[in-house]
Design a protein around this motif. Structure first.
Motif, mmCIF file in Angstrom:
data_model
loop_
_atom_site.group_PDB
_atom_site.id
_atom_site.type_symbol
_atom_site.label_atom_id
_atom_site.label_comp_id
_atom_site.label_asym_id
_atom_site.label_seq_id
_atom_site.Cartn_x
_atom_site.Cartn_y
_atom_site.Cartn_z
ATOM 1 N N ILE A 189 -2.517 -3.060 -5.536
ATOM 2 C CA ILE A 189 -1.890 -3.276 -4.231
ATOM 3 C C ILE A 189 -1.796 -4.768 -3.931
ATOM 4 O O ILE A 189 -0.763 -5.260 -3.467
ATOM 5 C CB ILE A 189 -2.683 -2.548 -3.129
ATOM 6 C CG1 ILE A 189 -2.660 -1.035 -3.350
ATOM 7 C CG2 ILE A 189 -2.115 -2.888 -1.750
ATOM 8 C CD1 ILE A 189 -3.591 -0.264 -2.430
ATOM 9 N N VAL A 229 -5.964 6.255 -1.177
ATOM 10 C CA VAL A 229 -6.107 4.871 -1.621
ATOM 11 C C VAL A 229 -7.447 4.730 -2.356
ATOM 12 O O VAL A 229 -8.441 4.269 -1.784
ATOM 13 C CB VAL A 229 -6.049 3.880 -0.436
ATOM 14 C CG1 VAL A 229 -6.023 2.434 -0.945
ATOM 15 C CG2 VAL A 229 -4.829 4.143 0.439
ATOM 16 N N CYS A 240 -0.769 2.460 7.548
ATOM 17 C CA CYS A 240 -1.091 1.131 7.004
ATOM 18 C C CYS A 240 -1.108 0.084 8.112
ATOM 19 O O CYS A 240 -2.017 -0.755 8.187
ATOM 20 C CB CYS A 240 -0.074 0.736 5.950
ATOM 21 S SG CYS A 240 -0.017 1.778 4.474
ATOM 22 N N THR A 287 0.830 -1.203 0.000
ATOM 23 C CA THR A 287 0.000 0.000 0.000
ATOM 24 C C THR A 287 0.866 1.254 0.000
ATOM 25 O O THR A 287 0.581 2.236 -0.698
ATOM 26 C CB THR A 287 -0.941 0.011 1.221
ATOM 27 O OG1 THR A 287 -1.699 -1.198 1.231
ATOM 28 C CG2 THR A 287 -1.887 1.192 1.169
#
Length: 416
Positions: free
Chosen positions: A370, A362, A282, A271
């Motif tokens: 990812i 994201v 994350c 990520t």
């Protein structure tokens, strides 16, 4: 717990800790036969005066400083700093900063010690085969534990990946934990870095290469972090809490450096590489999902995490069959508390992560990329449960929405 038939544990970093220990740096430089170190840091650290505090404690003003390490440091930055080191005829490195600064310093140390400007040839495990120049590390966050790890992670932005470097020769010579160095860390950064450390400790205790010595480090780290993370945010001048959090981070670093980590870090590395999300963010999001995914294989170990997380009373009053689930829920509740304590700056799911302009860092359409990147990350091989692309994507989809795996009747399609 059954003791492994064979394991290795190494932590040869000298750790110096206290409220006023920066003043001892000249003594240790002398022991390392260094007269002209290079300070490596970032603009945030230098901007709040932390480099000045170190220089004043050392009684010196003649040390060259490179203070332009980016938040997501890369190969180009490492090469640039190595040139500064050579131009100034330096003989040691002092890294002042968080994980990006410390990992950058490790990369620089490889180049200035072994020659050349191609760090790529040292990527992977065991490629750095010789002792390096003296390296002193002064963490300004309580998160990465990089001050006691044999690992460095450095981005290759051209390929949108993060490269891992693993060698005992990457271990710093000295780690200096001084409570003054984390006192100015903003609440949201205190939160995400501490959750990074918590993920190190939890994965160290539950992944495949755990051992009795790393277990001790991990459990104490979990207790120190759990007891002091909220205190450090609500009362940033509590130097005892700050130092306890630093101890937790260092212990967690020592733990995972010897036991390795699993899917939480595979997803975090991926990520971060694809979407440039801060690593601690994350880790805080993926940690409960990693524990849920591995429940079938290591539920007793996850259950044991409840004791250092919540304390003896909660552990004793919780039925044995509920302890693992309660430990996972405790971590989710902690993320909620951090969300509240930071006025929403601590993200609870991937969909909440925004840049400074309010744009999603994201986007949901990035999840397949990812997942594909995560399949190439080496941390997955230490995860208790097997993983493939569809597993990673499934976890990412739930982490994006903030839905717990267990609450939807999670069952891996590949591992019934």
């Amino acid at each position: 717990m059954k003791t492994p038939g064979y394991y290795e544990y190494c932590n040869r970093v000298k750790v110096i800790s206290g409220h006023q220990v920066l003043e001892s740096i000249p003594q240790y430089l002398q022991e390392l036969k260094s007269k002209n170190p290079l300070i490596i840091t970032d603009q945030g650290v230098s901007g709040v005066g932390l480099v000045d505090i170190v220089l004043q404690a050392m009684g010196r003003s003649d040390i060259p400083v490179f203070d332009n390490v980016p938040a997501d440091s890369d190969l180009q930055t490492v090469r640039a700093i190595a040139e500064v080191y050579r131009t100034n005829h330096c003989d040691a490195i002092i890294a002042i900063g968080g994980g990006s600064v410390i990992d950058t310093a490790k990369g620089v140390n490889v180049l200035v010690s072994l020659g050349g400007d191609n760090l790529m040839r040292f990527a992977g495990s065991g490629k750095v085969k010789s002792r390096l120049k003296p390296l002193l590390v002064i963490p300004t966050t309580s998160g990465t534990g990089s001050e006691v790890t044999l690992v460095a992670v450095i981005a290759d932005h051209e390929r949108s990946v993060k490269l891992g470097f693993v060698s005992y020769n990457l271990l710093p010579d000295i780690a200096i934990l001084d409570s003054r160095m984390t006192q100015t860390l903003p609440p949201h950064l205190t939160a995400l870095t501490a959750m990074d450390a918590l993920s190190h400790a939890c994965e160290a205790y539950t992944c495949l290469s755990k051992n009795p010595l790393s277990d001790g480090d991990a459990l104490l780290a979990i207790r120190l972090i759990g007891n002091n993370i909220i205190k450090s945010i609500t009362n940033p001048d509590d130097l005892d809490a700050r130092l306890a959090l630093a101890h937790g981070s260092t212990l967690a670093g020592a733990a995972f450096s010897n036991s390795m980590v699993g899917m939480v870090h595979s997803l975090g590395h991926a990520t971060g590489g694809v979407c440039h999300v801060p690593h601690g963010t994350c880790m805080s999001i993926f940690l409960p999902y990693g524990l849920e995914y591995n429940l079938k294989k290591v539920e007793p170990l996850i259950a044991e995490l409840l004791f250092p997380l919540a304390g003896e009373t909660v552990f004793a009053s919780t039925p044995k069959e509920q302890r693992a689930h309660k430990a996972i829920q405790y971590i989710r509740d902690l993320n909620q508390q951090l969300f509240d304590a930071t006025n929403g700056r601590h993200s609870r799911n991937l969909g909440e992560i925004m840049d400074r302009d309010g744009n999603a860092l994201v986007p949901r359409e990035k999840l397949p990329e990812i997942a594909k990147t995560a399949t190439g990350d080496g941390a997955q091989f230490y995860n208790p449960e097997d993983l493939d692309y569809s597993d990673f994507l499934m976890v990412l989809e739930h982490a994006w929405e903030g839905k717990a795996l267990e609450r939807i009747g999670f069952q891996s399609p590949n591992h019934p």
